[in-house]
Design a protein around this motif. Structure first.
Motif, PDB file in Angstrom:
ATOM      1  N   GLY A 261      -4.618  -6.430 -37.571  1.00  0.00           N
ATOM      2  CA  GLY A 261      -3.625  -5.828 -38.441  1.00  0.00           C
ATOM      3  C   GLY A 261      -4.089  -4.480 -38.949  1.00  0.00           C
TER       4      GLY A 261
ATOM      5  N   SER B 188      -0.480  -8.275 -38.758  1.00  0.00           N
ATOM      6  CA  SER B 188      -1.276  -8.611 -37.579  1.00  0.00           C
ATOM      7  C   SER B 188      -0.382  -8.845 -36.369  1.00  0.00           C
ATOM      8  CB  SER B 188      -2.117  -9.864 -37.847  1.00  0.00           C
ATOM      9  OG  SER B 188      -3.130  -9.597 -38.780  1.00  0.00           O
TER      10      SER B 188
ATOM     11  N   GLU C 192      -5.310  -6.092 -45.033  1.00  0.00           N
ATOM     12  CA  GLU C 192      -4.225  -6.089 -44.069  1.00  0.00           C
ATOM     13  C   GLU C 192      -2.884  -5.911 -44.768  1.00  0.00           C
ATOM     14  OE1 GLU C 192      -3.736  -9.904 -42.214  1.00  0.00           O
ATOM     15  OE2 GLU C 192      -3.899 -10.975 -44.102  1.00  0.00           O
TER      16      GLU C 192
END
Length: 583
Positions: free
Chosen positions: A228, A234, A343
């Motif tokens: 990600g 991701s 992320e």
């Protein structure tokens, strides 16, 4: 091997077996009580020529990230497709590995893998960081030979290895020319690299700048990663080392070949191309993480450093009052042997897009910062992690980045325990009012109950985090929020799955009873059909809206959105601006 995988005393047996592709009983390779066995055996990997086998083993009360040993053996094949190992030997890790290096602790090995040319690779933390190691020669390594090797990349404060909570996983792989491609974590961020053992040359891989990498797989000059970015969730990416093109496979039209998403026949350049799908949110909605370090207390009374990822508020629609610092939400990862993930996280951006700053704390004991940092939680769970969360809030307030009177704390599972403990003990430690409310999602309230009712893998986990039972029973009780509800005077929200087997609803409900008896402002929501972690879309949405409304009630604002699942915050007066909670 027991036919049902259970030993005579009722314990679960962990053995290495070979399973035939035709109907036949499995063949025990490393059985109970044999050399190379243990309370746990895991991660078996066969050499390319099939003549060597490597695996990990460890015993209670250690966890694999404490003392996993690397073992290897020769593989022999006989008539009628029989298979067996000979001369099993410990190669690296464990307490003997630590003693060989003059350490007073065990060494943890992770992620064993054979390269195409027959060398055995692994990660171990003998130099404090989970670095990459390679055997001295192809084939089955000699006994204890890994204890005296130097890491391939010794000068980097980064970790290739990581705690393996589940079987499998890959953080590195090999190209056709012998180069190793690996993910490394430093300062809370992942990155992707290549390293040529022959030349000792290390280079960053082409790509968009991954910040969180879950898996790496290599075939020839193709690299596949699950990764990600700061502004994208991701996805599966393909990196072509021959062309320098990185492709987000989500961007490939249905039915089209993989090359359809690549930029046009690009030759390698100083700035390799990256083709990806559209960002799910425009940049003006996305708060990106900033790594921070801050002073915190230690057991000896001195100061040490802890870490966090800081996300300032970010929204094109919502703005705070001019000259006013934002409220802070301190977020605590679970585990506790894990780390905050750098992320794109919708559940985190939910808060920053609504005016909150967020500190995702990598308290002492978190991974990605070396073994010494990880070990600072040993015997200190419920103390060091709580101190670090309090220290993070106070540090950000002192920097003028958040409003010190509007700090809240939340966490799930082990993080829920830390959130509740922070609210319980902040006054005792001289920091009353640091957090004005807490939200626990399926959080642990009774440490002894957790230790008594869990699966084999974690059944001795708390020996290292708190202490062995029954010797340390008083410590378990002293740190469990359940027994200190009388210390709680700030509002508490409990969100719980009805089918949770890890932290059963009974733990939350006993705390609810104690909160009621002590007239502590609280709300409790039980979600049917949910276990340890919420999976249903409607539950995730409802839980977030409930939590936002809870903070609105406590902090005195009325959030947008439909009314939440909880209708009353017991024991708390209705805020004049709120129509969501309380009657």
């Amino acid at each position: 091997m027991p036919a049902d995988g259970v030993l005579a005393d009722g314990a679960v047996a962990n053995e290495l077996v070979a399973i035939r592709t035709t109907p036949a009983p499995p063949v025990v390779i490393v059985g109970e009580g044999q050399p190379g066995s243990g309370d746990f055996t895991a991660a078996p990997t066969l050499s390319p020529d099939g003549l060597s086998l490597a695996w990990l083993r460890w015993d209670h009360p250690d966890m694999p990230w404490d003392a996993a040993e690397l073992w290897a053996a020769d593989v022999k094949y006989g008539g009628r497709k029989s298979i067996a190992i000979t001369q099993p030997r410990r190669v690296a890790g464990g307490l003997p590995g630590g003693q060989a290096r003059g350490l007073t602790r065990a060494v943890s090995v992770s992620l064993p893998k054979w390269s195409p040319d027959g060398y055995l690779w692994w990660c171990d933390d003998s130099t404090d960081w989970w670095h990459l190691y390679r055997s001295a020669a192809p084939g089955t390594p000699e006994a204890a030979s890994g204890d005296y090797l130097a890491p391939l990349i010794a000068d980097a404060q980064e970790e290739v290895g990581e705690p393996r909570w589940v079987a499998g996983g890959s953080r590195y792989g090999f190209t056709s020319d012998g180069t190793v491609v690996f993910a490394a974590k430093s300062g809370g961020f992942d990155s992707l690299w290549s390293y040529n053992p022959a030349t000792a040359q290390r280079l960053p891989l082409p790509g968009p700048g991954f910040t969180c990498i879950d898996s790496v797989s290599v075939n020839g000059s193709s690299v596949a990663v699950i990764a990600g970015l700061k502004d994208r969730p991701s996805s599966v990416w393909h990196v072509d080392l021959a062309t320098g093109v990185a492709t987000d496979l989500r961007a490939i039209p249905e039915g089209a070949p993989p090359s359809a998403a690549d930029s046009p026949a690009a030759a390698p350049s100083a700035a390799p191309a990256a083709a990806s799908g559209a960002a799910p949110l425009s940049a003006d909605w996305v708060s990106t993480p900033q790594a921070i370090s801050f002073p915190t207390g230690s057991q000896e009374g001195g100061l040490v450093q802890a870490h966090a990822l800081f996300y300032p508020p970010q929204s094109p629609r919502f703005h705070g009052t001019d000259g006013e610092s934002p409220p802070l939400l301190v977020r605590i990862h679970g585990g506790p042997t894990a780390s905050a993930r750098a992320e794109f996280s919708p559940s985190l951006l939910f808060w920053t897009s609504r005016g909150f700053a967020v500190a995702d704390v990598n308290y002492r004991g978190s991974t990605g910062f070396g073994r010494e940092y990880r070990d600072q939680l040993r015997g200190e769970w419920g103390v060091a992690d709580v101190q670090d969360c309090i220290a993070a809030a106070r540090f950000l307030a002192e920097q003028g980045l958040v409003d010190p009177s509007r700090c809240v704390i939340r966490g799930g599972s082990a993080g829920g325990f830390t959130a509740l403990a922070a609210l319980c003990f902040q006054q005792d430690w001289g920091f009353d009012g640091t957090f004005v409310a807490a939200c626990s999602l399926y959080g642990v309230t009774d440490l002894a109950a957790l230790a008594a009712d869990t699966h084999k893998f974690e059944s001795r986990y708390l020996d290292g985090l708190v202490g062995p039972l029954p010797e340390q029973a008083a410590t378990y009780q002293a740190r469990s929020p359940l027994f200190h509800a009388d210390h709680l005077s700030r509002p508490v929200l409990l969100l719980q799955g009805a089918d949770d087997k890890v932290v059963p609803p009974a733990q939350a409900e006993v705390l609810v009873t104690a909160l009621q008896q002590n007239q502590v402002p609280h709300a409790y929501v039980l979600f049917q059909g949910e276990g340890h972690g919420f999976l249903l879309r409607e539950t995730v949405v409802n839980a977030l809206e409930t939590e936002l409304a809870f903070y609105g009630e406590v902090l005195g604002f009325q959030p947008d959105g439909k009314p939440p699942a909880v209708e009353k915050l017991a024991g708390w007066p209705v805020a004049p601006s709120s129509g969501r909670m309380g009657t």
